[in-house]
Design an enzyme around this catalytic site. Sequence first.
Site, short mmCIF file in Angstrom:
data_model
loop_
_atom_site.label_atom_id
_atom_site.label_comp_id
_atom_site.label_asym_id
_atom_site.label_seq_id
_atom_site.Cartn_x
_atom_site.Cartn_y
_atom_site.Cartn_z
N GLY A 209 23.51 93.44 90.24
CA GLY A 209 22.45 92.70 89.54
C GLY A 209 21.35 92.33 90.50
N GLN B 294 14.06 87.72 93.64
CA GLN B 294 14.72 88.19 94.86
C GLN B 294 13.88 89.23 95.61
OE1 GLN B 294 18.65 88.90 92.61
NE2 GLN B 294 19.31 88.49 94.69
N CYS C 90 25.92 87.75 96.32
CA CYS C 90 24.51 87.88 95.95
C CYS C 90 23.80 88.67 97.04
CB CYS C 90 23.89 86.49 95.83
SG CYS C 90 22.16 86.49 95.37
N LEU C 91 22.92 89.59 96.64
CA LEU C 91 22.19 90.37 97.64
C LEU C 91 21.29 89.48 98.50
CD1 LEU C 91 21.21 93.52 95.53
CD2 LEU C 91 23.03 93.31 97.23
N HIS D 139 24.45 84.65 86.41
CA HIS D 139 24.06 84.60 87.82
C HIS D 139 22.60 85.03 87.97
CE1 HIS D 139 24.83 85.53 92.26
NE2 HIS D 139 23.69 86.14 92.01
N GLU D 140 22.23 86.15 87.32
CA GLU D 140 20.85 86.65 87.44
C GLU D 140 19.86 85.72 86.75
OE1 GLU D 140 20.45 88.79 89.63
OE2 GLU D 140 22.55 89.37 89.73
N HIS E 87 18.74 82.93 88.89
CA HIS E 87 17.68 83.28 89.86
C HIS E 87 16.29 83.01 89.28
CE1 HIS E 87 19.71 85.03 93.30
NE2 HIS E 87 20.43 85.84 92.53
#
Length: 177
Positions: free
Chosen positions: A46, A51, A94-95, A136-137, A140
């Site tokens: 994701g 991000q 998470c990235l 989660h996304e 963000h």
Amino acid sequence: MAKLSVITAPDPRLKITAEPVAAVDHGVRALMDDLLETMYAAPGIGLAAPQVGDSRRVLVLDIAHREEAPNPLRVANPEVLWASQETSVDEEGCLSLPDHYGDVKRPAKVRVRFLDYHNATVEIMAAGALAKCLQHEMDHLDGILFVDHLSLLRRNIILRKLKKAKKLGPQPAMARP
Ligand code: NI
């Protein structure tokens, strides 16, 4: 399509509240495509626009397993219409917080409305990994990272390590063109 660079925490750009898009037009579709390319290259499951330093309410995800065919979901202006009382606790990464993981408790199921790649309004009932990843996304888009769901102590340990890693400069894996 273009591969974008992913911002890692701590960074003020990860803390802003993103703005809704007026419609999914050519520009938003291009952002969705770039996010997907960046996510697959990472690899990740994701990725949300903040991000990559873009403050529009856009995200992509694909929870298909490696051996399965890709099954990307491209999302703009998502809203949670309903969330289950039942919760589940799962490990998240998470990235933007590379190499760090934590157990996060979230509603087990959510009904979410969003605009898809063709600017159509879509409603889905998500459960399991999809529910977890979507929430989660969506976090963000409101400047929330998974570490914000952890204890202050745990969050500070992770953010301090990431800050230190940034000072040391890009790691070999990130230095590739
Ligand atoms: Ni993330």
